[in-house]
Write a protein that holds these residues in place. Structure first.
Motif, PDB file in Angstrom:
ATOM      1  N   SER A   1       0.690  -1.232  -0.008  1.00  0.00           N
ATOM      2  CA  SER A   1       0.089  -0.031   0.037  1.00  0.00           C
ATOM      3  C   SER A   1       0.842   1.152  -0.164  1.00  0.00           C
ATOM      4  CB  SER A   1      -0.909   0.039   1.211  1.00  0.00           C
ATOM      5  OG  SER A   1      -1.780  -1.020   1.197  1.00  0.00           O
ATOM      6  N   THR A   2       1.981   1.211   0.689  1.00  0.00           N
ATOM      7  CA  THR A   2       2.768   2.288   0.685  1.00  0.00           C
ATOM      8  C   THR A   2       3.582   2.611  -0.546  1.00  0.00           C
ATOM      9  OG1 THR A   2       3.483   1.728   3.161  1.00  0.00           O
ATOM     10  CG2 THR A   2       5.097   3.266   1.901  1.00  0.00           C
TER      11      THR A   2
ATOM     12  N   ASN B   1       0.631   4.017  -2.686  1.00  0.00           N
ATOM     13  CA  ASN B   1       0.605   5.411  -2.312  1.00  0.00           C
ATOM     14  C   ASN B   1       1.366   6.580  -2.823  1.00  0.00           C
ATOM     15  OD1 ASN B   1      -1.790   4.959  -0.949  1.00  0.00           O
ATOM     16  ND2 ASN B   1      -0.981   4.673   1.106  1.00  0.00           N
TER      17      ASN B   1
ATOM     18  N   ASP C   1      -6.182  -0.912  -4.496  1.00  0.00           N
ATOM     19  CA  ASP C   1      -5.662  -1.439  -3.164  1.00  0.00           C
ATOM     20  C   ASP C   1      -6.653  -2.452  -2.872  1.00  0.00           C
ATOM     21  OD1 ASP C   1      -4.081  -2.250  -1.174  1.00  0.00           O
ATOM     22  OD2 ASP C   1      -3.835  -0.295  -0.512  1.00  0.00           O
TER      23      ASP C   1
ATOM     24  N   ARG D   1      -5.980   4.545   5.691  1.00  0.00           N
ATOM     25  CA  ARG D   1      -5.614   3.158   6.356  1.00  0.00           C
ATOM     26  C   ARG D   1      -6.548   2.956   7.030  1.00  0.00           C
ATOM     27  NH1 ARG D   1      -0.116   1.306   5.790  1.00  0.00           N
ATOM     28  NH2 ARG D   1      -0.295   0.638   8.032  1.00  0.00           N
ATOM     29  N   GLU D   2      -7.222   4.029   7.963  1.00  0.00           N
ATOM     30  CA  GLU D   2      -8.187   3.766   8.848  1.00  0.00           C
ATOM     31  C   GLU D   2      -9.266   3.024   8.346  1.00  0.00           C
ATOM     32  OE1 GLU D   2      -8.700   7.258  11.401  1.00  0.00           O
ATOM     33  OE2 GLU D   2      -6.659   7.494  11.606  1.00  0.00           O
ATOM     34  N   ASN D   3      -9.789   1.825   8.427  1.00  0.00           N
ATOM     35  CA  ASN D   3     -10.779   1.337   7.973  1.00  0.00           C
ATOM     36  C   ASN D   3     -11.561   0.636   9.017  1.00  0.00           C
ATOM     37  OD1 ASN D   3     -10.973   2.160   5.218  1.00  0.00           O
ATOM     38  ND2 ASN D   3      -9.056   0.445   4.708  1.00  0.00           N
TER      39      ASN D   3
END
Ligand SMILES: Nc1ncnc2c1ncn2[C@@H]1O[C@H](COP(=O)(O)OP(=O)(O)OP(=O)(O)O)[C@@H](O)[C@H]1O
Ligand SMILES: [Mg+2]
Lengths: 232, 399
Positions: free
Chosen positions: A52-53, A56, A173, B397-399
């Motif tokens: 993911s990094t 992004n 993602d 990212r906060e899911n």
């Protein structure tokens, strides 16, 4: 067409560190990656390997600590916030694992969102939204709110939103991470068709070998580095 | 790309999205708005007291009337004028005259104690001895019941405010103070002015009752015209036989009201300030939770290319809107609850009760709304900044 011309994404010696208290976490180390226009690339690797990094960084949501990223021959990794946001709007379509639709807007309004950043007229926006919804097979659900749609339908609305501006690059993602096999397959069919038939460049993070099998190429990340094969 | 237009368009859409989510958060939003409304109601309410008091005092002064007191006296209470001085004042140039003589009333001002209707405890009421001409000098005085007093017969008439405020001042009743007894024969109004808080009788009667001999405390005069004031004042100040000060009536009453107005305004501002602090925290809390509830939405919009500026502004805008709504409710509430509400309070310069009505003026309503907006601004600012600083990648990212 020369090789250089057809290379859409060029990542060179990219590193990403996070400072967590006193220690520095090395999330990405020495990433070199080229992606050709029209490729459907799968990015795999264990949890925490930095997928993911990397995605992004490619999408301009974050900046590399070191190294350079060129997309369409243009370096974007050092752009200031405001031009970077405008660059994202113009070049990137994001597809998220949890769809990230605004619950207060209908499917068509959600799809229209990125077009609000363009000077297009209302009629032109409407036209493009209709096309995008038709491509993902959701024309009949245009007026529905996200909570009235199934997971697969929500993700297709998410894909329509990602393609409505005709972006240079689609970044997904774990687009099927929250879907069952059947809905996941529909989404994969769609991404595959976008790449193969519409010439879109797609980079997809996934844990699922079934998903990566649809891609034209798979790249593995392991502990922040690209490896040719996953260590057993 | 057209920059400013694009920015505004972004602001408009983001604000619309966040306003659309208000129904989901209506509890918190209503609480914050009502908190701000309460503050505005209190602010407007207390300031309307000061405003009403000032208006009552100001209404007592007409532009062509003047008061003469001994030089150095701030109030009639501490003034003293002998019979000779009083005569000179009445004959001075600039004083309006009728066939019956100059429009000048030599007056005495005595404070007595009477029980209040609401508490039963004693409070000060001024009793004023006036001359024959008093009703022409102050032509806003109107009898609404009974008749005028007859000089020399120990009769009084009572201002409406005083009659409402104190026990035993109804027409027909007897007013006993010390060895003296008066009969209440009339009730009067004075267009809401200060005289309504007073009891009036004839000067000679009051001089006798309080052993004042032939001395007075003030002379009220009606001038030939408002412009005659300078001539009148200069003549008196130049006269070597006199040692007096001359002020316009309106100015005198404005001075009289200053201490009280400042006190009420000060108290009101302190209370509203403290409550405002509370309301700021209410608004902060609401907006912080609005931002954190929408973290993922904001991050999504930012990922799609929306700028952080419009995000900041939309949070601020929402906060201001809530504040404005609450403020409007509070201001309207204050208007309906307080405007015209009758009350009485101590006038600290004369230590007597002044009856007046709360006055919620447009200016006060405007101030209340401005204060609400200030609270909304402060309450929305930090949450807005947090929303703008949101690291997009981490928030996603906060899911
Ligand atoms: N903002 C941040 N601050 C500190 N550490 C971070 C931050 N973002 C990511 N990391 C760390 O970087 C590492 C890689 O995270 P990343 O999300 O890229 O992994 P991933 O490969 O996508 O994992 P998953 O398959 O679970 O989604 C993790 O150890 C994560 O904790
Ligand atoms: Mg991930």
């Amino acid at each position: 067409m020369s090789v250089a011309e057809s290379t859409l994404v060029q990542v060179q010696a990219v590193e990403k560190f996070y400072r967590r208290g006193s220690e520095t976490v090395h999330v990405l180390e020495g990433i070199d990656l080229g992606v050709r226009a029209g490729e459907f690339l799968a990015l795999m690797g264990p949890s925490g390997s930095g997928k993911s990094t990397l995605l992004n960084l490619l999408g301009g949501l974050d900046r590399p600590t070191k190294g350079t990223i060129e997309i369409g021959g243009e370096r974007m990794d050092h752009l200031p916030d405001r031009p970077l946001a405008a660059w994202r709007a113009r070049h990137i379509g994001f597809v998220f694992q949890f769809y990230n639709l605004l619950p207060v807007l209908t499917a068509e309004r959600n799809v229209e969102l990125p077009l609000l950043l363009t000077p297009l007229s209302r009629a032109e926006r409407k036209r493009r939204v209709a096309i995008a919804l038709a491509i993902v097979g959701l024309a009949h659900r245009a007026k529905h709110f996200p909570r009235q749609l199934s997971g697969g339908e929500q993700q297709r609305a998410g894909i329509a939103r990602a393609i409505v501006t005709d972006p240079t690059l689609l970044l997904c993602d774990e687009p099927t991470g929250d879907l069952d096999r059947k809905a996941g397959d529909e989404v994969l069919n769609l991404l595959q068709a976008l790449s193969r038939d519409h010439g879109k460049t797609v980079i997809m993070v996934t844990h699922d070998p079934h998903a990566s099998a649809r891609a034209t190429r798979t790249v593995f990340l392991y502990k922040g580095q690209i490896v040719t094969e996953m260590p057993k | 790309m057209p920059g400013a237009f694009n920015w505004l368009a972004q602001l408009a859409s983001i604000t619309r999205f966040s306003l659309l989510t208000i129904p989901e958060r209506k509890g918190a939003c209503a609480a914050a708005a009502f908190g701000i409304g309460g503050v505005v109601a209190v602010l407007v309410g207390t300031l309307s007291i000061a405003q009403g008091f000032r208006q009552a005092m100001m209404a007592s002064g007409s532009p062509d009337a003047a008061i003469v007191m001994r030089s150095g006296s701030d109030t009639e209470m501490v003034s003293f004028l002998g019979p000779e001085s009083v005569r000179i004042v009445a004959d001075a140039p600039g004083v309006a005259r009728t066939a019956a003589g100059p429009l000048a009333s030599s007056e005495l001002f005595v404070i007595i104690n009477l029980p209040k209707r609401d508490t039963g405890t004693d409070a000060n009421v001024p009793i004023r001895g006036v001359s024959r001409m008093a009703f022409q000098v102050r032509d806003d005085v109107r009898l609404i019941a009974g008749r005028r007093f007859v000089p020399g017969r120990n009769e009084v008439i009572v201002g409406r405010g005083a009659a409402q405020e104190f026990v035993g001042l109804d027409v027909g009743s007897r007013l006993r103070v010390g060895r003296n007894e008066w009969r209440v024969v009339g009730l009067f109004t004075a267009k809401g002015g200060l005289a309504e808080s007073e009891i009036w009788t004839d000067s000679p009667g009051l001089q006798t009752a309080y052993q004042r001999g032939t001395s007075y405390q003030s002379v009220f005069v009606r001038l030939a015209s408002p412009d005659a004031f300078d001539e009148f004042r200069d003549a008196l100040l130049r006269d070597p036989r006199l040692n007096v000060k001359v002020v316009r009536q309106a100015e005198y009453y404005a001075q009289q009201s200053r201490t009280m107005v400042n006190l009420i305004t000060g108290l009101g501002s302190i209370i509203a300030g403290l409550m405002g602090l509370g309301a700021v925290f209410g608004a902060l809390n609401t907006m912080y939770s609005a931002v954190s509830a929408r973290t993922r939405e904001i991050a999504t919009l930012r990922a799609l290319g929306f700028g952080s500026g419009p995000v900041v502004m939309s949070v601020l805008f929402e906060s201001l809107l809530l504040a404005l709504a609450g403020g409007a409710v509070g201001a309207a509430g204050a208007y309906f609850a307080f405007d015209g509400f009758r009350a009485a309070t101590m006038n600290f310069q004369s230590f007597s009760q002044v009856a007046f009505a709360f006055a919620v003026t447009p200016r006060l309503l405007g101030m209340g709304l401005a204060y609400a907006l200030l609270i909304g601004l402060v309450g929305g600012l930090f949450p807005a900044i947090r929303a703008a600083r949101l690291p997009v990648a981490a928030a996603l990212r906060e899911n």
